[in-house]
Design a protein around this motif. Structure first.
Motif, PDB file in Angstrom:
ATOM      1  N   ALA A 182       0.833  -1.202   0.000  1.00  0.00           N
ATOM      2  CA  ALA A 182       0.000   0.000   0.000  1.00  0.00           C
ATOM      3  C   ALA A 182       0.869   1.254   0.000  1.00  0.00           C
ATOM      4  N   ASP A 183       0.383   2.276  -0.692  1.00  0.00           N
ATOM      5  CA  ASP A 183       1.011   3.598  -0.683  1.00  0.00           C
ATOM      6  C   ASP A 183      -0.064   4.581  -0.255  1.00  0.00           C
ATOM      7  N   VAL A 184       0.027   5.054   1.020  1.00  0.00           N
ATOM      8  CA  VAL A 184      -1.077   5.794   1.628  1.00  0.00           C
ATOM      9  C   VAL A 184      -0.543   7.004   2.381  1.00  0.00           C
ATOM     10  N   THR A 185      -1.271   8.109   2.283  1.00  0.00           N
ATOM     11  CA  THR A 185      -0.983   9.274   3.116  1.00  0.00           C
ATOM     12  C   THR A 185      -1.937   9.260   4.298  1.00  0.00           C
ATOM     13  N   LEU A 186      -1.377   9.218   5.511  1.00  0.00           N
ATOM     14  CA  LEU A 186      -2.163   9.224   6.744  1.00  0.00           C
ATOM     15  C   LEU A 186      -2.184  10.631   7.318  1.00  0.00           C
ATOM     16  N   ARG A 187      -3.329  11.103   7.723  1.00  0.00           N
ATOM     17  CA  ARG A 187      -3.446  12.422   8.340  1.00  0.00           C
ATOM     18  C   ARG A 187      -3.100  12.316   9.820  1.00  0.00           C
ATOM     19  N   LEU A 188      -1.849  11.899  10.068  1.00  0.00           N
ATOM     20  CA  LEU A 188      -1.352  11.734  11.428  1.00  0.00           C
ATOM     21  C   LEU A 188       0.125  12.121  11.467  1.00  0.00           C
ATOM     22  N   PRO A 189       0.619  12.620  12.598  1.00  0.00           N
ATOM     23  CA  PRO A 189       2.058  12.823  12.753  1.00  0.00           C
ATOM     24  C   PRO A 189       2.774  11.476  12.704  1.00  0.00           C
ATOM     25  N   PRO A 190       4.023  11.424  12.252  1.00  0.00           N
ATOM     26  CA  PRO A 190       4.752  10.151  12.135  1.00  0.00           C
ATOM     27  C   PRO A 190       4.821   9.347  13.425  1.00  0.00           C
ATOM     28  N   ASP A 191       5.026  10.013  14.569  1.00  0.00           N
ATOM     29  CA  ASP A 191       5.146   9.254  15.816  1.00  0.00           C
ATOM     30  C   ASP A 191       3.826   8.600  16.209  1.00  0.00           C
ATOM     31  N   VAL A 192       2.706   9.288  15.931  1.00  0.00           N
ATOM     32  CA  VAL A 192       1.387   8.702  16.237  1.00  0.00           C
ATOM     33  C   VAL A 192       1.095   7.548  15.269  1.00  0.00           C
TER      34      VAL A 192
ATOM     35  N   LEU B  79       0.401   1.734  14.220  1.00  0.00           N
ATOM     36  CA  LEU B  79       0.718   0.570  13.395  1.00  0.00           C
ATOM     37  C   LEU B  79       1.480  -0.488  14.189  1.00  0.00           C
ATOM     38  N   ARG B  80       2.325  -0.057  15.109  1.00  0.00           N
ATOM     39  CA  ARG B  80       3.080  -0.918  16.013  1.00  0.00           C
ATOM     40  C   ARG B  80       3.774  -2.056  15.268  1.00  0.00           C
ATOM     41  N   ASP B  81       3.442  -3.288  15.659  1.00  0.00           N
ATOM     42  CA  ASP B  81       4.145  -4.443  15.101  1.00  0.00           C
ATOM     43  C   ASP B  81       3.734  -4.769  13.669  1.00  0.00           C
ATOM     44  N   HIS B  82       2.786  -4.040  13.125  1.00  0.00           N
ATOM     45  CA  HIS B  82       2.296  -4.339  11.778  1.00  0.00           C
ATOM     46  C   HIS B  82       3.075  -3.590  10.692  1.00  0.00           C
ATOM     47  N   LEU B  83       4.078  -2.858  11.082  1.00  0.00           N
ATOM     48  CA  LEU B  83       4.821  -2.089  10.083  1.00  0.00           C
ATOM     49  C   LEU B  83       5.683  -2.994   9.208  1.00  0.00           C
ATOM     50  N   GLY B  84       6.271  -4.042   9.796  1.00  0.00           N
ATOM     51  CA  GLY B  84       7.091  -4.975   9.028  1.00  0.00           C
ATOM     52  C   GLY B  84       8.240  -4.273   8.329  1.00  0.00           C
ATOM     53  N   ASP B  85       8.453  -4.605   7.044  1.00  0.00           N
ATOM     54  CA  ASP B  85       9.519  -3.944   6.295  1.00  0.00           C
ATOM     55  C   ASP B  85       9.009  -2.718   5.542  1.00  0.00           C
ATOM     56  N   GLY B  86       7.838  -2.217   5.966  1.00  0.00           N
ATOM     57  CA  GLY B  86       7.309  -0.992   5.385  1.00  0.00           C
ATOM     58  C   GLY B  86       8.037   0.230   5.916  1.00  0.00           C
TER      59      GLY B  86
ATOM     60  N   LEU C 186      -8.082  -3.533   6.443  1.00  0.00           N
ATOM     61  CA  LEU C 186      -8.382  -3.640   7.874  1.00  0.00           C
ATOM     62  C   LEU C 186      -7.464  -2.748   8.689  1.00  0.00           C
ATOM     63  N   ARG C 187      -6.169  -2.729   8.374  1.00  0.00           N
ATOM     64  CA  ARG C 187      -5.239  -1.883   9.115  1.00  0.00           C
ATOM     65  C   ARG C 187      -5.570  -0.407   8.921  1.00  0.00           C
ATOM     66  N   LEU C 188      -5.887  -0.018   7.702  1.00  0.00           N
ATOM     67  CA  LEU C 188      -6.213   1.389   7.446  1.00  0.00           C
ATOM     68  C   LEU C 188      -7.454   1.829   8.229  1.00  0.00           C
ATOM     69  N   LEU C 189      -8.480   0.993   8.204  1.00  0.00           N
ATOM     70  CA  LEU C 189      -9.733   1.363   8.866  1.00  0.00           C
ATOM     71  C   LEU C 189      -9.596   1.341  10.386  1.00  0.00           C
ATOM     72  N   SER C 190      -8.618   0.586  10.894  1.00  0.00           N
ATOM     73  CA  SER C 190      -8.445   0.513  12.350  1.00  0.00           C
ATOM     74  C   SER C 190      -7.540   1.612  12.889  1.00  0.00           C
ATOM     75  N   ILE C 191      -6.834   2.334  12.030  1.00  0.00           N
ATOM     76  CA  ILE C 191      -5.922   3.384  12.496  1.00  0.00           C
ATOM     77  C   ILE C 191      -6.691   4.553  13.089  1.00  0.00           C
ATOM     78  N   GLY C 192      -7.855   4.838  12.516  1.00  0.00           N
ATOM     79  CA  GLY C 192      -8.703   5.881  13.087  1.00  0.00           C
ATOM     80  C   GLY C 192      -8.333   7.285  12.679  1.00  0.00           C
ATOM     81  N   CYS C 193      -8.033   7.500  11.394  1.00  0.00           N
ATOM     82  CA  CYS C 193      -7.729   8.844  10.905  1.00  0.00           C
ATOM     83  C   CYS C 193      -8.089   8.926   9.425  1.00  0.00           C
ATOM     84  N   PRO C 194      -8.270  10.143   8.899  1.00  0.00           N
ATOM     85  CA  PRO C 194      -8.472  10.266   7.454  1.00  0.00           C
ATOM     86  C   PRO C 194      -7.213   9.820   6.708  1.00  0.00           C
TER      87      PRO C 194
END
Length: 315
Positions: free
Chosen positions: A240-250, A255-262, A285-293
């Motif tokens: 996936a190539d996605v822009t998240l409306r969140l600061p990088p640290d948030v 994403l926690r352990d789901h980042l993998g080699d991303g 599922l991961r995108l919808l669970s992050i809770g941001c635009p």
């Protein structure tokens, strides 16, 4: 009438019509005595056919519903009609009846004379179902050959097209034909590779039973586990190539352990997420669970899957 067996079958064929037959009518049709008719009716009852006899001017013999399903005798046109219906069930599917439809079609196809099999194929080729037409439609003749080989524990030679479009011969020992979400899969031991494999039935071409007996058998309890592992291995994966409306640290925390080699890269007031490879279902599922635009730049398959989810959840 040529003999007792032929006479018994003729009697059964008459009784399967939706009417009552008097003893005189049956005796005349079968060219036997009333006593022979009564004896043959008793024989049918012993074989499990519920033949009811009623007295009176309008009485007679008729076949009624029983507690179990006895064998049926079908006229040529009836057999063709049933076979066509079973082909539709086998290929296009009815919830809970896919497997039963293929088993019934296999039994019927094995008993049809060549002239009727040809009629069924010709009529089936001239019909279509609009909502199920597509590249993953499976040939019902392929299903019947594979199902019969699995039931008879017989080896099969076939041509198989892999996911990347390459085609080649396979020599397999069919174990079981399974319907999974409107797709048919063959679980079989691949003799050339020396291991169990799962084949998409819509990619099988020209299967031919060889007459040689299968020597490998997968325990019934292991079939579901094998299918789960095979399905996971065959599922296409994407990044996936996605822009998240969140600061990088948030974003990293959510994403926690789901980042993998991303990777997470700051982008304006948000974060660009280039994910590890996974299925579109998991990525959505991961995108919808992050809770941001968010904005999906790719792949198109992920956008299409999210659109489908949106359509299903709209009020």
């Amino acid at each position: 009438m040529t003999g007792p067996t032929a006479r018994l079958l003729a009697l059964l064929s008459l009784l399967q019509t939706a009417r009552s037959w008097s003893g005189s009518e049956l005796a005349e049709r079968l060219e036997v005595t009333h006593r022979t008719v009564r004896r043959d009716v008793d024989r049918l009852r012993e074989l499990g056919y519920p033949v009811e006899a009623t007295l009176g001017a309008h009485g007679g013999y008729r076949l009624v519903g029983g507690t179990s399903m006895p064998p049926l005798l079908l006229e040529d046109d009836e057999a063709v009609a049933v076979a066509l219906g079973l082909r539709t069930v086998a290929v296009h599917g009815l919830p809970g009846l896919d497997d039963a439809g293929v088993r019934a079609l296999t039994k019927l196809s094995q008993s049809l004379p060549p002239r009727l099999r040809h009629r069924v194929r010709t009529l089936g080729a001239g019909a279509m179902t609009w909502e199920r037409s597509g590249p993953d439609a499976v040939d019902p003749d392929v299903l019947t050959v594979l199902a019969a080989a699995a039931a008879n524990r017989e080896r099969v030679r076939l041509e198989y097209e892999t996911r990347d479009g390459r085609s080649g011969p396979r020599h397999v020992e069919p174990q079981q034909l399974v319907s999974v979400r409107r797709h048919w899969y063959l679980v079989a031991f691949d003799l050339d590779r020396g291991d169990w494999r799962t084949f998409r039935a819509d990619r099988v071409r020209s299967p031919r039973a060889t007459g040689a007996r299968s020597r490998h058998e997968l325990p019934a309890d292991d079939v579901p586990a094998h299918l789960e592992a095979a399905e996971a291995a065959m599922a296409p994966t994407y990044r996936a190539d996605v822009t998240l409306r969140l600061p990088p640290d948030v974003a990293r925390e959510r994403l926690r352990d789901h980042l993998g080699d991303g990777a997470l890269v700051p982008e304006g007031g948000g974060t660009r997420w280039r994910s590890a490879a996974d299925t579109v279902e998991w990525l959505a599922l991961r995108l919808l669970s992050i809770g941001c635009p968010f904005v999906v730049h790719g792949p198109p398959e992920l956008r299409a899957h999210l659109d489908t989810i949106h359509e299903r959840t709209r009020p």
